[in-house]
Each structure stands twice: as structure tokens, then as C-alpha cells.
Write an enzyme that holds these catalytic residues in place. Structure first.
Site, mmCIF file in Angstrom:
data_model
loop_
_atom_site.group_PDB
_atom_site.id
_atom_site.type_symbol
_atom_site.label_atom_id
_atom_site.label_comp_id
_atom_site.label_asym_id
_atom_site.label_seq_id
_atom_site.Cartn_x
_atom_site.Cartn_y
_atom_site.Cartn_z
ATOM 1 N N LYS A 124 0.854 -1.194 0.000
ATOM 2 C CA LYS A 124 0.000 0.000 0.000
ATOM 3 C C LYS A 124 0.881 1.232 0.000
ATOM 4 O O LYS A 124 2.012 1.191 0.520
ATOM 5 C CB LYS A 124 -0.878 0.020 1.262
ATOM 6 C CG LYS A 124 -2.089 0.902 1.142
ATOM 7 C CD LYS A 124 -3.177 0.204 0.364
ATOM 8 C CE LYS A 124 -4.383 1.090 0.138
ATOM 9 N NZ LYS A 124 -5.461 0.342 -0.523
ATOM 10 N N SER A 400 -7.631 -5.378 -11.484
ATOM 11 C CA SER A 400 -6.224 -4.955 -11.638
ATOM 12 C C SER A 400 -5.374 -6.137 -12.105
ATOM 13 O O SER A 400 -4.472 -5.981 -12.924
ATOM 14 C CB SER A 400 -5.661 -4.460 -10.312
ATOM 15 O OG SER A 400 -6.046 -3.133 -10.094
#
Ligand code: NAD
Length: 467
Positions: A124, A400
């Protein structure tokens, strides 16, 4: 078993890891080939690996502002675990970003990918800015600097960022272009996902998370509950009762957050006429809009797209939009008398100080970690079904993955094919989780965590890492 060494993760996350490990430890069929001593040692390794990110990268991006001042903006890339594949996770552009939050979100990504069997690890990123305070030119510089500062640790086979709150395909296009410039002559299409379609993005990526969020709700409450009605009726499980009470009848809904995730989930609910939903409230960072007869979601989307993403926030804007609604306080949405609450804004929205006022019997987490552990336990005890983030909002990372694959092969799917593959994958996960959920005493979040930790642990064991 105790987790002795835990870095950076929030207390709430530590608790849930502990509970998942305890539940797995009791399952004697898990890692049955190990002796008692080896098994205890393997669990110690497991807890240390899961509780600690592999890497925390932090930089201060030097950004010249248009007024001539220079800012050093904190930025993070956290890489939690890459045993399942390259690190993967969004980059948040938000003034409230901090290290603990990014670590926690990276950990959630590892488990989300494990749960849905997406061959990525967890990562992240975050940049501590409010993008609304920056011009387009300044945001371009911020995005490119991010790539330059973290150029060595990201890449199509290392760590693949994507959009998150405050970022979108524009930022991913800029970032990919910078990556391509730095790594001249190397493959670059898979370096970022969530790009625009002309830049190698996937059709359907923008809608993927919101569509997936709505799908998990619809599948659980309608398709699954109806197909397994008899079994659920005889199960004596409180969540099965809630599902049956809400299956096959019109439902009133509220959606918190009207950005990428919330607006698409609201539109899916609005368009799902077969189920007779009514979206009676939506909110954003400014207001709640309420109409007990149902809001006109397509008109609201049209308005926000020409109003920097914001809903009408006062009488003048409301009348300009032609939308029939009452303006209420922003947080009022959470406690309205609805059947279903979609949370698609921020973390920690349902917590100790408002949990007793929640009236919805079904909560769907489009955002990451919007319900605290206290609130989750309190509401679950009352039979409220909470479809947790790692189950509900994985649509983005699933598409994704398709985008990353399409980039590798330079072969692109039609939008309908993308959505078919997305929903097939989410249904596969739901079909694995739901029989256990309606059969044992754990809330859905615990079930998902146990499943995800078990998958990750099996891979770690087979890779010889649990010594
Ligand atoms: P976004 O920036 O497009 O939209 C966020 C929305 O929340 C905006 O409408 C904003 O006004 C609203 N908001 C902000 N503060 C609020 C508050 N206090 N009360 C009510 N509304 C508020 O972001 P997004 O991409 O839709 O992401 C929303 C959440 O979903 C985040 O938690 C994000 O991490 C999570 N998520 C997003 C994706 C994705 O693909 N975009 C994938 C997985 C998870």
C-alpha cells in the site's frame, strides 16, 4: 499461542490475527504432517511473518508549489508480504495518511489477495496531501516524484501500485509514464494498474470495486439465501435468519461516500430493479442527501462529475441539479432507518460512540476498515450481517490483476468479459466462505480472515518459510 513481536499493526488488526491463528491452531487437519513441536514452531513463525511488514519505505517528496514555495511531502510505500506474488496495493492521496494506517492497509491487501486467490502479495502507498489544495500541474509533479523516489522498489514483477482514495487513472497514467522514462526499454505496462484505457488500462476497472461491492450483497442476501433457503431455515444460525428476513423483499439502502466506489455501488443498487431496492440516502464529505421515496442516482452522478466529485451541498446547488432531496447532516446517514448500509468513504465510521444507533441489519464494507472491532462484535451479536472489506471490495484488485495480465500479453478483453470474470471470481470466493459462515458461530469477517490466513500459511509452509 501469543504474538510476541508485532510491529506497527493496529491493536484491532493484531486481535483479529490472533483469533485467526488460534482458530487455525485448533484445526488439527491443518499442517497435519508436522510433529507437535514443529507445529508450534510453525505457528510462531506464521504470527511473526503476518504481523510484520517486509518493508516500510518512507520519503519526503520535494515539490515546488506554483506560488514559489517548496514543500517536502511525506510519502510511503509499505510492502507487507510477497509470498503469493508481487506486492500490490493502491496509493492514497489523503491528508490523514500515516505510517500505521498504510501498514494496516498493506496487511489487508495480503489477506484480500489470499482470500480471493489473486496471485499478488500485499502492499500500500500513501501521500500526505489533500489533492484539492493542489493544482493539476502540482499533482503531476507529486505523482512523478513518488515514482522517482520509490523507483527501485516498484515494478511489474516487484510491486504494482493502483489508485486509492484521492487518486485515479490520471495519476496512474502520469506514474506509469515516469516509470517508463526511468526504466527505459523495460516492460512497463504492468507497473501500475487503474490506468486509462488508452494507456493500457482495462475496460471496467473504474467500476470494478463498486460493482463487486454490490454483487457480494446481492449474492449473499438474494441468490445464495434463496437457493439454500431450506438449509438456512434449519440452521439455527442468527445470520441465516437475517439473510432470510431480507431475501425476496424490497430493501431501503443508504450509501456513505459517493466517489469511485460509493457512486457505482449506488448505481448498481438503483439499476437492480428486479430486487426493488430504493437508495434513500447518500452522503459525501459535506452532506447527506435524503429522499424517502428513493434518490435519482444517475442524475446525482451526472451532477458530481461536473462538480469536482461533490454532491449538491446547499439549497442553491440542489435546485440547480433538479434533484429531489432533503439536505441532512453528513453523519446522519449512518443512523437512518434503512435495511442496508453501504460504507464507501473512510475507516472507523461505525464505532463505539454510534454503534448503538445503527438501524441497518446488513452492512457492506466498500471502504477499508470502516467498522471498528468493538462495533463489529456488538452488531454481530445482534445478528447484523457485516460483509467485510476483504470480501466485498476486492473487485478493484481482481480487475487490476486482469489489467496486469492484459498488459503482459497486450491482448485486451471486452468490458462484458471483464465483468464476467470479475463476478465469477467473487462468486467462487463467496461459495467457499458462505457454507461455513451459515454453519458456525463466527461473524463473516472472522471466517474470511481464517480462510485467508490458512491459504497464506499453506503457501508459506510449502515454500519452507515456517521454520
Ligand atoms: P474517492 O476519493 O473516489 O471517494 C471518497 C468519497 O468519500 C467521496 O465522495 C468523499 O466526499 C467521501 N467522503 C470523505 N469523507 C467522508 C465522510 N467523513 N463522510 C462521508 N463521505 C465522505 O475514493 P474511493 O476510491 O471511492 O474509495 C473509497 C474507499 O474505498 C476508501 O476507503 C478506499 O480505500 C476503498 N477502496 C477503494 C478501491 C477502489 O478501487 N477505488 C478499492 C478498494 C477499496
Amino acid at each position: 499461542m501469543n504474538i510476541l513481536e508485532v510491529l506497527a499493526l493496529e491493536e484491532e488488526t493484531k486481535k483479529i490475527i490472533q483469533e485467526s491463528l488460534d482458530a487455525l491452531y485448533e484445526k488439527k487437519e491443518f499442517l497435519p504432517d508436522l510433529t507437535n513441536g514443529e507445529r508450534t514452531q510453525a505457528f510462531k513463525s506464521l504470527s511473526a511473518i503476518i504481523s510484520t511488514p517486509n518493508n516500510i519505505h518512507k520519503s519526503f517528496l520535494r515539490v515546488p508549489r506554483e506560488d514559489g514555495t517548496i514543500e517536502r511531502i511525506p510519502a510511503y510505500r509499505v510492502q507487507h508480504n510477497d509470498s503469493l506474488g508481487p506486492y500490490k496495493g493502491g496509493i492514497r492521496f489523503y491528508e490523514g495518511v500515516n505510517e500505521e494506517e498504510v501498514v494496516n492497509l498493506a496487511f489487508l491487501m495480503t489477506l484480500k489477495n489470499a482470500l480471493h486467490q489473486v496471485p499478488f502479495g500485499g502492499g500500500k502507498g500513501g501521500i500526505v496531501i489533500n489533492p484539492r489544495d493542489y493544482s493539476e500541474k502540482e499533482l503531476n509533479i507529486v505523482s512523478r516524484k513518488y515514482v522517482r523516489y520509490f523507483a527501485d522498489v516498484i515494478g511489474p514483477d516487484k510491486d504494482i501500485p493502483a489508485p486509492d482514495m484521492g487518486s485515479g487513472e490520471r495519476e496512474m497514467d502520469w506514474m506509469m509514464a515516469e516509470y517508463k522514462k526511468i526504466h527505459h526499454g523495460k516492460p512497463y505496462l504492468g507497473s501500475f494498474t487503474g490506468k486509462s484505457v488508452v494507456n493500457g488500462g482495462s475496460l471496467g476497472r473504474r467500476e470494478a470495486t463498486g460493482k463487486g461491492v454490490y454483487f457480494t450483497f446481492r449474492y449473499l442476501i438474494h441468490d445464495y439465501a434463496v437457493a439454500h433457503k431450506e438449509h438456512l431455515e434449519n440452521s439455527g444460525n442468527p445470520f441465516a435468519n437475517t439473510a432470510l428476513e431480507h431475501a425476496e423483499r424490497p430493501l431501503k439502502m443508504a450509501v456513505q461516500g459517493f466517489g469511485n466506489v460509493g457512486s457505482v455501488a449506488a448505481l448498481e443498487a438503483y439499476q437492480c430493479r428486479a430486487l426493488n431496492n430504493q437508495v434513500i440516502a447518500v452522503s459525501d464529505r459535506n452532506v447527506t442527501l435524503y429522499n424517502e421515496d428513493g434518490l435519482d442516482i444517475p442524475s446525482l452522478i451526472a451532477f458530481t462529475s461536473s462538480n469536482r466529485g461533490d454532491l449538491p451541498k446547499d439549497a442553491a446547488e440542489l435546485s440547480e441539479s433538479g434533484i429531489k432531496a432533503e439536505i441532512r447532516g453528513r453523519d446522519e446517514l449512518l443512523t437512518l432507518p434503512v435495511d442496508v448500509l453501504f460504507l464507501a468513504a473512510l475507516e472507523d465510521q461505525i464505532r463505539k460512540d454510534n454503534m448503538e444507533n445503527i438501524q441497518a441489519k446488513i452492512i457492506v464494507e466498500g471502504a477499508n476498515a470502516p467498522t471498528t472491532r468493538d462495533a463489529d462484535a456488538y452488531l454481530s451479536d445482534k445478528g447484523v450481517i457485516i460483509i467485510p472489506d476483504i470480501l466485498a471490495n476486492a473487485g478493484g484488485v481482481i480487475v487490476s490483476y486482469l489489467e496486469w495480465l492484459q498488459g503482459r500479453e497486450t491482448q485486451y478483453h471486452e468490458e462484458s468479459e471483464v465483468f464476467r470474470l470479475l463476478l465469477e471470481k467473487m462468486q467462487e470466493t463467496m461459495d467457499t466462505i458462505l457454507p461455513q459462515y451459515f454453519g458456525d458461530p463466527y461473524p463473516l469477517r472472522e471466517n474470511c480472515f481464517i480462510h485467508a490466513v490458512q491459504r497464506l500459511s499453506t503457501v508459506l509452509h510449502k515454500q519452507g518459510k515456517l521454520y
